[in-house]
Enzyme design. Structure first.
Site, PDB file in Angstrom:
ATOM      1  N   ASN A  34     -14.852   5.641   2.315  1.00  0.00           N
ATOM      2  CA  ASN A  34     -15.681   5.385   0.949  1.00  0.00           C
ATOM      3  C   ASN A  34     -16.380   6.548   0.626  1.00  0.00           C
ATOM      4  O   ASN A  34     -16.387   7.281  -0.860  1.00  0.00           O
ATOM      5  CB  ASN A  34     -16.351   4.115   0.988  1.00  0.00           C
ATOM      6  N   TYR A  74       0.806  -1.256   0.005  1.00  0.00           N
ATOM      7  CA  TYR A  74       0.097  -0.034  -0.171  1.00  0.00           C
ATOM      8  C   TYR A  74       0.805   1.196   0.084  1.00  0.00           C
ATOM      9  O   TYR A  74       2.066   1.246   0.360  1.00  0.00           O
ATOM     10  CB  TYR A  74      -0.876  -0.028   1.125  1.00  0.00           C
ATOM     11  N   GLY A  86      -7.593  -0.951  -7.873  1.00  0.00           N
ATOM     12  CA  GLY A  86      -6.982  -1.827  -8.991  1.00  0.00           C
ATOM     13  C   GLY A  86      -7.363  -3.461  -8.382  1.00  0.00           C
ATOM     14  O   GLY A  86      -6.613  -4.285  -8.197  1.00  0.00           O
TER      15      GLY A  86
END
Ligand SMILES: NC(=O)c1ccc[n+]([C@@H]2O[C@H](COP(=O)([O-])OP(=O)(O)OC[C@H]3O[C@@H](n4cnc5c(N)ncnc54)[C@H](OP(=O)(O)O)[C@@H]3O)[C@@H](O)[C@H]2O)c1
Length: 311
Positions: free
Chosen positions: A91, A18, A211
């Site tokens: 989100n 990450y 991704g």
């Protein structure tokens, strides 16, 4: 901590791939909601009883108790469902920024996205509906497609298309009734993102924020030359670094791009934020990354349950 989700980026962080990696040993979890138990004498921003969420990633939310500085926390209302509060900070914010920062969209314009049932995708659907934007939502086919379609439509989704359907020639007639989107939101990569590009209006932008297929985004030379499509990326952690907390709800890159949408009449009645379906799971007692023993002091206890989104 009252509840904390397990997001894909938490897993990526543990895998070590990450964009942001904590110093080891560390506690996992970047999101969640906690309740303030006690504050120091000079603390003014939060008080006992307040619900708080992390201001930034890397806080280590998979635990039961911790001591944090007040600047590391944001107070949220405590009269919303716990699962909403626990999943508010990543989100929905990502969805909002992507909808307002890249293209100057007007009510009635359309947006296309893949992985529309993801946590981000469901936030996009709800925020876009509140902004008066139409969503074209791409999903992978599945046995219970109708059930998922109904759920997403109930959130405010306008159109649902499967990945396979998106490749069919019938899509040409679809765009006779629906304006071609100038914004595409890509969570997947690979073929799925190539298809999104195919349906973008000339000059439009595709924003890649995930991704999930672990495959590169491929744009043909003609899409770039003849359609002048723009390929951009978005990362909320970077956005937060670049903006002070006071700017969180103001448009950034697209200058005044968000204002037009917010100025327009919402096409659908604003609903309360609906979090993705979730399941509560029990976690093993030790989730310290890279540490066989629990860390000392305020990192010594761990959250025993976490929320997993079920899309
Ligand atoms: N850039 C940022 O700032 C930012 C912020 C938030 C999230 N994200 C990223 O956004 C992505 C989604 O996060 P989330 O929390 O919304 O996830 P989530 O709720 O767990 O949803 C995952 C989604 O990915 C899809 N998916 C999984 N594997 C796939 C594959 N091999 N091919 C195609 N689709 C696949 C799933 O579709 P099915 O139901 O068909 O399996 C589902 O729609 C993650 O990559 C996350 O890291 C980025």
């Amino acid at each position: 901590m009252l509840a904390a989700p397990i997001n894909p980026s938490d897993i990526n962080m543990i895998q070590g791939n990450y964009g942001l990696l904590p110093q080891l040993p560390a506690v996992g979890g970047n999101e969640g909601v906690g309740q303030v138990v006690a504050v120091g004498s000079s603390v003014t921003g939060v008080k006992p009883g307040d619900w708080v969420i992390p201001a930034n990633p890397g806080l280590g939310t998979w635990r039961t108790e911790a001591v944090f500085g007040e600047e590391e926390l944001i107070t949220v209302p405590s009269d919303i469902p716990l699962q909403c509060a626990a999943t508010l900070g990543v989100n929905p914010c990502t969805a909002y920024r992507m909808l307002v920062d890249f293209e100057r969209l007007q009510p009635g314009d359309s947006v296309i996205q893949n992985a529309s049932n993801s946590g981000v995708g469901q936030a996009v659907i709800q925020i876009a509906a509140a902004l008066g934007l139409r969503t074209i939502n791409v999903l992978r086919d599945r046995p219970d497609l109708q059930k998922l379609t109904d759920r997403l439509k109930n959130l405010g989704a306008d159109h649902i298309v499967t990945e396979e359907g998106l490749r069919k020639p019938e899509m040409k007639s679809f765009f006779k009734d629906v304006p071609q989107p100038r914004l595409a939101l890509n969570c997947v990569g690979g073929k799925s993102s190539t298809e999104l590009l195919r349906h973008l209006a000339p000059g439009g932008t595709m924003v890649t924020y995930g991704g999930m297929a672990k495959q590169p985004v491929i744009a043909s030379a003609s899409q770039l030359i003849f359609k002048d499509l723009k390929l951009r990326g978005f990362w909320l952690s970077q956005w937060k670094k670049d903006h002070s907390p006071g700017q969180l709800l103001l448009p950034s890159r697209g200058a005044d791009s968000g204002e037009d949408c917010r100025g327009g009449q919402p096409r659908k009645e604003n609903k309360l934020w609906l979090q993705p379906d979730w399941a509560q799971i029990l976690l093993p007692p030790l989730l310290a990354i890279g540490s066989a023993e629990p860390a000392m002091g305020h990192q010594a206890s761990y959250l025993t349950s976490a929320l997993v989104s079920v899309s």
